[in-house]
Scaffold this motif. Structure first.
Motif, PDB file in Angstrom:
ATOM      1  N   ALA A  50       0.726  -0.741   0.336  1.00 45.66           N
ATOM      2  CA  ALA A  50       0.156   0.149  -0.328  1.00 45.66           C
ATOM      3  C   ALA A  50       0.848   1.189  -0.449  1.00 45.66           C
ATOM      4  O   ALA A  50       1.984   1.413   0.521  1.00 45.66           O
ATOM      5  CB  ALA A  50      -0.767   0.445   1.529  1.00 45.66           C
ATOM      6  N   SER A  51       0.497   2.294  -0.695  1.00 44.30           N
ATOM      7  CA  SER A  51       0.981   3.231  -0.697  1.00 44.30           C
ATOM      8  C   SER A  51       1.601   3.819   0.981  1.00 44.30           C
ATOM      9  O   SER A  51       3.339   4.116   0.080  1.00 44.30           O
ATOM     10  CB  SER A  51      -0.036   4.824  -1.199  1.00 44.30           C
ATOM     11  N   GLU A  52       1.234   4.082   1.841  1.00 38.92           N
ATOM     12  CA  GLU A  52       2.260   4.321   2.919  1.00 38.92           C
ATOM     13  C   GLU A  52       3.444   3.270   3.499  1.00 38.92           C
ATOM     14  O   GLU A  52       4.326   3.964   3.703  1.00 38.92           O
ATOM     15  CB  GLU A  52       1.183   4.674   4.015  1.00 38.92           C
ATOM     16  N   ALA A  53       2.626   1.836   3.425  1.00 36.32           N
ATOM     17  CA  ALA A  53       4.155   1.247   3.599  1.00 36.32           C
ATOM     18  C   ALA A  53       5.346   1.372   2.219  1.00 36.32           C
ATOM     19  O   ALA A  53       6.309   1.349   2.647  1.00 36.32           O
ATOM     20  CB  ALA A  53       3.335  -0.432   3.292  1.00 36.32           C
ATOM     21  N   LYS A  54       4.791   1.576   1.254  1.00 34.49           N
ATOM     22  CA  LYS A  54       6.078   1.584  -0.061  1.00 34.49           C
ATOM     23  C   LYS A  54       6.203   2.834   0.381  1.00 34.49           C
ATOM     24  O   LYS A  54       8.210   2.775  -0.403  1.00 34.49           O
ATOM     25  CB  LYS A  54       4.806   1.866  -0.773  1.00 34.49           C
ATOM     26  N   LYS A  55       6.286   3.902   0.599  1.00 36.10           N
ATOM     27  CA  LYS A  55       6.767   4.926   1.072  1.00 36.10           C
ATOM     28  C   LYS A  55       7.683   5.402   1.819  1.00 36.10           C
ATOM     29  O   LYS A  55       9.306   5.614   2.083  1.00 36.10           O
ATOM     30  CB  LYS A  55       6.288   6.477   1.454  1.00 36.10           C
ATOM     31  N   ASN A  56       7.593   4.272   2.978  1.00 39.72           N
ATOM     32  CA  ASN A  56       8.533   4.547   3.994  1.00 39.72           C
ATOM     33  C   ASN A  56       9.730   3.203   4.087  1.00 39.72           C
ATOM     34  O   ASN A  56      10.312   3.208   4.219  1.00 39.72           O
ATOM     35  CB  ASN A  56       7.179   3.690   5.541  1.00 39.72           C
ATOM     36  N   VAL A  57       9.417   1.984   3.237  1.00 40.86           N
ATOM     37  CA  VAL A  57      10.310   1.091   3.020  1.00 40.86           C
ATOM     38  C   VAL A  57      11.099   2.077   1.841  1.00 40.86           C
ATOM     39  O   VAL A  57      12.547   1.703   2.454  1.00 40.86           O
ATOM     40  CB  VAL A  57       9.566   0.096   1.645  1.00 40.86           C
ATOM     41  N   GLN A  58      11.041   2.688   0.948  1.00 43.18           N
ATOM     42  CA  GLN A  58      11.974   3.728   0.234  1.00 43.18           C
ATOM     43  C   GLN A  58      12.575   4.691   0.680  1.00 43.18           C
ATOM     44  O   GLN A  58      13.461   4.378   0.490  1.00 43.18           O
ATOM     45  CB  GLN A  58      10.465   4.307  -1.312  1.00 43.18           C
ATOM     46  N   LEU A  59      11.380   5.482   1.697  1.00 46.25           N
ATOM     47  CA  LEU A  59      12.825   6.109   2.911  1.00 46.25           C
ATOM     48  C   LEU A  59      14.224   5.548   3.717  1.00 46.25           C
ATOM     49  O   LEU A  59      14.605   5.933   3.675  1.00 46.25           O
ATOM     50  CB  LEU A  59      12.114   6.862   4.475  1.00 46.25           C
ATOM     51  N   MET A  60      14.004   3.923   4.110  1.00 48.27           N
ATOM     52  CA  MET A  60      13.999   2.905   4.773  1.00 48.27           C
ATOM     53  C   MET A  60      15.509   2.344   4.136  1.00 48.27           C
ATOM     54  O   MET A  60      16.764   2.231   4.497  1.00 48.27           O
ATOM     55  CB  MET A  60      13.422   2.328   5.196  1.00 48.27           C
ATOM     56  N   LEU A  61      15.489   2.074   2.763  1.00 47.37           N
ATOM     57  CA  LEU A  61      15.977   1.174   1.845  1.00 47.37           C
ATOM     58  C   LEU A  61      17.481   2.129   1.456  1.00 47.37           C
ATOM     59  O   LEU A  61      16.983   2.930   0.581  1.00 47.37           O
ATOM     60  CB  LEU A  61      15.367   0.979   0.310  1.00 47.37           C
ATOM     61  N   SER A  62      18.823   1.988   1.800  1.00 51.36           N
ATOM     62  CA  SER A  62      19.881   2.465   1.582  1.00 51.36           C
ATOM     63  C   SER A  62      20.389   2.646  -0.125  1.00 51.36           C
ATOM     64  O   SER A  62      20.745   3.013  -0.647  1.00 51.36           O
ATOM     65  CB  SER A  62      21.106   2.300   2.350  1.00 51.36           C
ATOM     66  N   LEU A  63      19.879   1.481  -0.517  1.00 54.45           N
ATOM     67  CA  LEU A  63      19.880   1.573  -1.754  1.00 54.45           C
ATOM     68  C   LEU A  63      19.036   2.361  -2.682  1.00 54.45           C
ATOM     69  O   LEU A  63      19.977   2.762  -4.584  1.00 54.45           O
ATOM     70  CB  LEU A  63      18.706   0.295  -2.938  1.00 54.45           C
ATOM     71  N   THR A  64      18.473   3.151  -2.356  1.00 52.01           N
ATOM     72  CA  THR A  64      17.448   4.365  -3.393  1.00 52.01           C
ATOM     73  C   THR A  64      18.866   5.371  -3.669  1.00 52.01           C
ATOM     74  O   THR A  64      18.002   6.322  -4.797  1.00 52.01           O
ATOM     75  CB  THR A  64      16.055   4.281  -2.699  1.00 52.01           C
ATOM     76  N   LYS A  65      19.397   5.787  -2.969  1.00 48.81           N
ATOM     77  CA  LYS A  65      20.332   6.993  -2.360  1.00 48.81           C
ATOM     78  C   LYS A  65      21.367   6.799  -2.721  1.00 48.81           C
ATOM     79  O   LYS A  65      22.401   7.831  -3.251  1.00 48.81           O
ATOM     80  CB  LYS A  65      20.934   7.333  -0.962  1.00 48.81           C
ATOM     81  N   GLU A  66      21.924   5.406  -3.282  1.00 49.34           N
ATOM     82  CA  GLU A  66      23.090   5.265  -4.858  1.00 49.34           C
ATOM     83  C   GLU A  66      22.432   5.195  -6.094  1.00 49.34           C
ATOM     84  O   GLU A  66      21.654   5.543  -7.097  1.00 49.34           O
ATOM     85  CB  GLU A  66      23.739   3.492  -4.204  1.00 49.34           C
ATOM     86  N   GLN A  67      23.594   5.981  -7.194  1.00 47.69           N
ATOM     87  CA  GLN A  67      23.790   6.356  -8.611  1.00 47.69           C
ATOM     88  C   GLN A  67      23.989   5.179  -9.071  1.00 47.69           C
ATOM     89  O   GLN A  67      25.106   4.261  -8.563  1.00 47.69           O
ATOM     90  CB  GLN A  67      24.735   7.749  -8.678  1.00 47.69           C
ATOM     91  N   CYS A  68      23.937   5.126 -10.070  1.00 48.25           N
ATOM     92  CA  CYS A  68      24.984   4.340 -11.301  1.00 48.25           C
ATOM     93  C   CYS A  68      26.364   4.491 -11.092  1.00 48.25           C
ATOM     94  O   CYS A  68      27.303   2.923 -11.135  1.00 48.25           O
ATOM     95  CB  CYS A  68      24.614   4.682 -12.612  1.00 48.25           C
ATOM     96  N   GLN A  69      26.859   5.219 -11.151  1.00 45.31           N
ATOM     97  CA  GLN A  69      27.998   4.812 -10.743  1.00 45.31           C
ATOM     98  C   GLN A  69      29.028   4.442  -9.404  1.00 45.31           C
ATOM     99  O   GLN A  69      30.338   3.997  -9.240  1.00 45.31           O
ATOM    100  CB  GLN A  69      29.284   6.639 -10.803  1.00 45.31           C
ATOM    101  N   ALA A  70      27.733   3.956  -8.830  1.00 47.82           N
ATOM    102  CA  ALA A  70      28.417   2.866  -7.617  1.00 47.82           C
ATOM    103  C   ALA A  70      29.187   1.737  -7.266  1.00 47.82           C
ATOM    104  O   ALA A  70      28.813   0.817  -8.246  1.00 47.82           O
ATOM    105  CB  ALA A  70      27.683   2.928  -6.240  1.00 47.82           C
ATOM    106  N   PRO A  71      30.578   1.474  -6.883  1.00 45.85           N
ATOM    107  CA  PRO A  71      30.653  -0.269  -7.614  1.00 45.85           C
ATOM    108  C   PRO A  71      30.046  -1.116  -6.887  1.00 45.85           C
ATOM    109  O   PRO A  71      29.262  -0.685  -6.420  1.00 45.85           O
ATOM    110  CB  PRO A  71      32.031   0.402  -6.239  1.00 45.85           C
TER     111      PRO A  71
END
Length: 573
Positions: A30-51
């Motif tokens: 659901a939207s609220e749970a999805k948003k909370n997961v996206q905020l917690m995931l460290s992967l969402t902060k990484e760029q394509c150039q990351a090793p």
């Protein structure tokens, strides 16, 4: 090219290349749970150039981050299906999550120890918190539950309150949560000595603004109320209210109030332009402290080709100086319009009261002398006019309101006697209502209605006749250019007034907008009403000092001009 230059060029190209975000998809929630997961995931902060080694490490860590994000919303049994893929340009992570059943609050036990056990406000709060029983668990709501108990304790003088037990137990097998809170408030404190440090006004006058009393139960609300009353009084530049909560003696909290004087004399000067009355010069003076009893003086001067006024008012605070004033003063007014010319002088006395519900009442008695010429009639009239006005204004913002209303009622009259030459009764009501609309819009409705009962209308001064037309009346027509006419065609004003307006404003940018409007109405006499209508478009600038309005209006009824430009500043609520 030398090797060092090649290396430098490669580094410059690397750092100059724009960072490209990778694709991290989260599905199944659901939207609220999805948003909370996206905020917690460290992967969402990484760029394509990351090793690659870093991305794989964070991907392995994602299960714990997802579980932590869902536990905050009461989901303790998630099933996670995930994949990670790399290509020559970037990487992609996909998560499909089944949150599982949500934990429900199975039981809440809240125990109050100390004086709060018999405090009705704590009993009300406890009963409110218990209504969460049987509802889905949210950790933020559990924290808010504790915070509300602590806030109420500080507000009501339980300064040593603390939790002796606080538990949130999760029965994962049965998806139930058990909440146990034991809140020990201790003894309730009272106000001790109230010390006021100031040498500005008489102590007995200052005490009228102070709602905290020695011996009363300690209350942060009363401290805030005292600070607000002193601040709004206008006598002080800075106010310090310091309760000594650390050094309580016999459960008493001493309070020190330190007041710093504001400027006694205030001067203001300004120039402007109003399409109704022309170029405007303004001067204002205020003496905030005439004496140590809090008396103050206001004086104002406005000079314009069409309308000029000068007035002064002496104000005396009464027993409740935050709400009650008596004032007396006088003023002059000169009007020079195409319809009429008028010169008047007024002496007045006013009794003002502000009600706790927001209404402001003014009861007055005016002695007016007016010398006026309108149409083919010239008169000099003396009137003694008692009356009253009632005003209420509510807005979500003082500078840029989008929701609110303003309602004003007026009643005045006179009875022919040796000091009043005309008998009449007059009442009026004006209202403005604004409400936000979707897609950055708002609707504004406005009306003004008035009626006069008078036998000798020819002797009624122009100050008490109704006219229409202008920026705040029927746009598309000149200022006070509408109303009944005499035989030669001169506007002489009417006994009645009816104006309505509908307007739509649309915000284009943060500080700019446009408007479309339609106004209708007129001043009239019984049996001879002729509604005049105007339409137009406007530009709005929401400046730091308030809204500025520029309107271009067309008259749809017979008029002396084909269009009017109207300009004004300030909020309408």
């Amino acid at each position: 090219m030398r090797p060092v230059s090649i290396t430098l060029l490669i580094l410059l190209l690397y750092f100059a290349a724009p960072a490209v975000s990778a694709d991290v998809s989260v599905n199944g929630l659901a939207s609220e749970a999805k948003k909370n997961v996206q905020l917690m995931l460290s992967l969402t902060k990484e760029q394509c150039q990351a090793p690659e080694w870093k991305i794989r490490g964070l991907f392995d860590k994602a299960d714990e981050e997802i579980s932590q994000a869902l536990r905050a919303l009461g989901y303790y049994h998630p099933v996670i299906d995930k994949s990670l893929a790399f290509n020559s340009k970037c990487w992609q992570a996909d998560f499909t999550i089944d949150s599982g059943p949500q934990v429900v609050i199975g039981d809440i036990a809240i125990t109050l120890d100390g004086d709060a056990r018999d405090d009705t406000e704590f009993q009300k709060l406890r009963n409110t918190l218990l209504t969460a029983n049987g509802k889905p668990l949210r950790h933020d709501q559990y924290e808010k539950m504790k915070s509300r108990l602590q806030s109420l304790a500080m507000e009501r003088g339980y300064l040593k309150a603390a939790f002796s037990e606080k538990q949130l137990l999760i029965d994962k097998a049965n998806n139930r949560a058990l909440i146990t809170l034991v809140f020990n408030t201790g003894e309730r404190r009272v106000f001790g000595d109230i010390i006021v440090e100031q040498d500005i006004l008489n102590p007995e006058f200052v005490s009228k603004f102070i709602s905290v009393k020695s011996g009363d139960f300690y209350s942060s609300e009363q401290l805030a109320k005292t600070h607000t009353a002193l601040s709004k009084s206008g006598y002080f530049d800075r106010i310090e209210v310091r309760p000594d909560t650390e050094n309580t003696n016999r459960n008493q909290v001493p309070v020190t109030i330190k007041l710093y004087p504001g400027k006694t004399h205030h001067y203001g000067f300004g120039i402007g332009f109003d399409t109704d009355i022309g170029p405007l010069v303004n001067a204002a003076y205020k003496n905030r402290r005439v004496n140590r009893r809090g008396h103050f003086i206001n004086a104002n001067l406005d000079l314009a080709p069409v309308l000029s006024t000068a007035d002064a008012e002496y104000n005396v605070p009464l027993d409740d100086p935050a709400h009650d004033f008596f004032s007396f003063g006088g003023g002059f007014k000169r009007e020079d319009l195409d319809a009429y010319k008028s010169l008047s002088a007024k002496l007045s006395a006013r009794l003002k009261h502000a009600f706790d519900n927001g209404w402001k009442q003014t009861l007055f008695i005016d002695s007016l002398y007016e010398d006026f010429t309108i149409g083919a009639t010239s008169n000099q009239v003396l009137l003694l006019v008692p009356g009253g006005s009632w005003l209420r204004s509510v807005a979500d913002s003082t500078m840029r309101p989008t929701r609110g209303y303003r309602l004003e009622l007026n009643l005045a009259g006179s009875y022919e006697n040796p000091v009043s030459e005309v008998s009449f009764v007059q009442g009026s009501v004006s209202a403005v209502w604004t409400h936000p609309l979707p897609w950055r819009g708002r609707f504004i409705a406005r009306t003004e209605q008035g009626a006069t009962l008078v036998d000798q209308f020819d002797r009624l001064p122009t100050s008490y006749r109704f006219f229409a037309g202008g920026m705040n009346s029927v746009r598309g027509y000149a200022y006070r250019d509408l109303g009944p006419k005499d035989n030669p065609g001169n506007v002489i004003g009417g006994k009645f007034l009816s104006v309505v307006s509908a307007e739509y404003e649309h915000y284009l940018f943060d500080d700019w907008g446009v408007a479309a409007f339609i106004d209708g109405g007129n001043a009239y006499n019984p049996g001879n009403i002729r509604i005049k209508t105007g339409v137009g478009l406007g530009v709005r600038w929401y400046s730091p000092i308030g809204p500025v309005r520029l309107d271009f209006a067309l008259p749809l009824s017979e008029s002396d001009s084909s269009f009017q430009i109207h300009f004004a500043a300030g909020t309408r609520l």
